[in-house]
Design a protein around this motif. Structure first.
Motif, short mmCIF file in Angstrom:
data_model
loop_
_atom_site.label_atom_id
_atom_site.label_comp_id
_atom_site.label_asym_id
_atom_site.label_seq_id
_atom_site.Cartn_x
_atom_site.Cartn_y
_atom_site.Cartn_z
N GLY A 162 2.97 -2.37 -3.69
CA GLY A 162 4.13 -3.16 -3.29
C GLY A 162 4.36 -4.41 -4.11
O GLY A 162 5.28 -5.19 -3.83
N TYR A 163 3.58 -4.63 -5.16
CA TYR A 163 3.69 -5.86 -5.94
C TYR A 163 5.08 -6.05 -6.55
O TYR A 163 5.67 -7.13 -6.45
CB TYR A 163 2.61 -5.90 -7.03
CG TYR A 163 2.76 -7.09 -7.95
CD1 TYR A 163 2.43 -8.37 -7.50
CD2 TYR A 163 3.24 -6.95 -9.23
CE1 TYR A 163 2.58 -9.47 -8.32
CE2 TYR A 163 3.39 -8.05 -10.06
CZ TYR A 163 3.06 -9.30 -9.60
OH TYR A 163 3.23 -10.39 -10.42
N ILE A 164 5.61 -5.02 -7.15
CA ILE A 164 6.92 -5.13 -7.83
C ILE A 164 8.00 -5.59 -6.84
O ILE A 164 8.89 -6.34 -7.20
CB ILE A 164 7.32 -3.77 -8.46
CG1 ILE A 164 6.24 -3.29 -9.42
CG2 ILE A 164 8.69 -3.84 -9.11
CD1 ILE A 164 6.21 -3.96 -10.74
N GLU A 165 7.88 -5.15 -5.58
CA GLU A 165 8.86 -5.51 -4.55
C GLU A 165 8.51 -6.82 -3.84
O GLU A 165 9.21 -7.22 -2.91
CB GLU A 165 8.97 -4.39 -3.51
CG GLU A 165 9.49 -3.08 -4.05
CD GLU A 165 8.39 -2.25 -4.74
OE1 GLU A 165 7.21 -2.41 -4.38
OE2 GLU A 165 8.73 -1.48 -5.65
N GLY A 166 7.41 -7.45 -4.21
CA GLY A 166 6.99 -8.69 -3.56
C GLY A 166 6.30 -8.46 -2.23
O GLY A 166 6.27 -9.33 -1.38
N ALA A 167 5.73 -7.26 -2.06
CA ALA A 167 5.10 -6.90 -0.79
C ALA A 167 3.64 -6.52 -0.98
O ALA A 167 3.18 -5.52 -0.46
CB ALA A 167 5.87 -5.75 -0.15
N SER A 168 2.91 -7.33 -1.73
CA SER A 168 1.50 -7.08 -1.98
C SER A 168 0.72 -8.32 -1.58
O SER A 168 1.24 -9.43 -1.61
CB SER A 168 1.28 -6.77 -3.46
OG SER A 168 -0.07 -6.55 -3.74
N ARG A 169 -0.54 -8.12 -1.24
CA ARG A 169 -1.38 -9.26 -0.86
C ARG A 169 -2.21 -9.78 -2.02
O ARG A 169 -2.92 -10.77 -1.90
CB ARG A 169 -2.27 -8.86 0.30
CG ARG A 169 -1.40 -8.48 1.52
CD ARG A 169 -2.20 -8.25 2.73
NE ARG A 169 -2.65 -9.56 3.21
CZ ARG A 169 -3.41 -9.70 4.28
NH1 ARG A 169 -3.80 -8.66 4.97
NH2 ARG A 169 -3.79 -10.90 4.67
N ILE A 170 -2.15 -9.07 -3.16
CA ILE A 170 -2.81 -9.53 -4.38
C ILE A 170 -1.81 -9.40 -5.53
O ILE A 170 -0.86 -8.63 -5.45
CB ILE A 170 -4.11 -8.74 -4.69
CG1 ILE A 170 -3.85 -7.24 -4.83
CG2 ILE A 170 -5.18 -9.03 -3.63
CD1 ILE A 170 -5.05 -6.43 -5.27
N SER A 171 -2.05 -10.15 -6.58
CA SER A 171 -1.12 -10.13 -7.72
C SER A 171 -1.74 -9.53 -8.98
O SER A 171 -1.23 -9.74 -10.06
CB SER A 171 -0.63 -11.55 -8.01
OG SER A 171 -1.71 -12.38 -8.37
N HIS A 172 -2.81 -8.81 -8.81
CA HIS A 172 -3.46 -8.16 -9.94
C HIS A 172 -3.71 -6.70 -9.58
O HIS A 172 -3.58 -6.30 -8.43
CB HIS A 172 -4.78 -8.87 -10.28
CG HIS A 172 -5.80 -8.76 -9.20
ND1 HIS A 172 -5.81 -9.58 -8.08
CD2 HIS A 172 -6.86 -7.90 -9.03
CE1 HIS A 172 -6.81 -9.24 -7.30
NE2 HIS A 172 -7.47 -8.22 -7.84
N VAL A 173 -4.10 -5.93 -10.58
CA VAL A 173 -4.49 -4.54 -10.35
C VAL A 173 -5.98 -4.54 -10.06
O VAL A 173 -6.77 -5.01 -10.88
CB VAL A 173 -4.18 -3.65 -11.58
CG1 VAL A 173 -4.56 -2.21 -11.30
CG2 VAL A 173 -2.71 -3.77 -11.97
N PRO A 174 -6.38 -4.05 -8.89
CA PRO A 174 -7.82 -4.03 -8.59
C PRO A 174 -8.54 -3.02 -9.49
O PRO A 174 -7.98 -2.00 -9.88
CB PRO A 174 -7.88 -3.62 -7.12
CG PRO A 174 -6.62 -2.89 -6.88
CD PRO A 174 -5.59 -3.48 -7.79
N CYS A 175 -9.78 -3.31 -9.80
CA CYS A 175 -10.54 -2.45 -10.69
C CYS A 175 -10.84 -1.09 -10.07
O CYS A 175 -11.06 -0.12 -10.77
CB CYS A 175 -11.83 -3.13 -11.13
SG CYS A 175 -12.94 -3.55 -9.76
#
Length: 158
Positions: free
Chosen positions: A128-141
Motif C-alpha cells: 500500500g505504499y504507493i497509495e499512502g497506505a503502508s506502515r513502513i516506507s521501505h521494502v522489507p528484506c
C-alpha cells in the motif's frame, strides 16, 4: 498539524507520518518544481528541507540530516546502503536494497508486495505504499523481517 500538501504523491503521506512520529530521521520526496512550497509547509511543522536540481527534497527535524540525504542521493556510484541507513531503514533491509541497487528497487518492491504476509507481519506489507497506505516506507528484506515489524508496530509519539 498541517495536512500533507495535496500535490505531493500519496506515498509521501507514509514518509511524512513516519518522520513526524519520530520513526525515521528523514524522508526523501519528489516535489518537482514545488520545493519552495514544501519548504514553507515543512517550516510550519519545525522541519528542515534540502532540495536538489532534479526536483527531489529531503525533510528532517535536523538540517544536517536533510542535507546529508540529498548529498548522498546526488553522489555518483552505488549509495543505496548509505542512503537507507540515513533514512532510518533497518540495516538488513538496506543491505537487501543495496543488492538490487537503486535501479532495481521498484521491481523488488513489486515482487515483495506480491508475497503473502501472515499474522503480525501483515503490518510490513509494502503493497500500500504507493497509495499512502503502508506502515513502513521501505521494502522489507523478507516477509518476516522483525526490525521492519518493530518499526511498523511502534507506539505513535506525536
Amino acid at each position: 498539524m498541517d495536512s500533507v500538501p495535496d500535490w505531493l504523491s500519496p506515498s509521501a503521506i507514509t514518509d511524512i507520518a513516519l518522520l513526524l512520529h519520530d520513526a525515521k530521521p528523514a524522508a526523501r520526496l519528489h516535489v518537482g518544481n514545488r520545493g519552495t512550497e514544501l519548504r514553507r509547509w515543512a517550516r510550519r511543522l519545525g522541519l528542515f528541507t534540502s532540495l536538489d536540481a532534479d526536483g527531489y527534497a529531503a525533510i528532517s527535524r535536523s538540517p544536517a540530516i536533510a542535507r546529508k540525504v540529498i548529498d548522498l542521493d546526488r553522489r555518483p556510484g552505488r549509495h543505496t546502503l548509505a542512503l537507507g541507513s540515513v533514512l532510518g531503514y533497518p540495516a538488513c533491509c538496506s543491505r537487501a536494497a543495496a543488492r538490487v541497487g537503486d535501479e532495481g528497487i521498484d521491481r523488488w518492491h513489486q515482487a515483495v508486495s506480491a508475497r503473502r504476509f501472515h499474522g503480525h507481519f501483515r503490518a510490513i506489507d509494502p503493497g500500500g505504499y504507493i497509495e499512502g497506505a503502508s506502515r513502513i516506507s521501505h521494502v522489507p528484506c523478507s516477509h518476516r523481517c522483525k526490525p521492519s515489524l518493530a518499526l511498523a508496530t511502534r507506539p505513535e509519539r506525536c
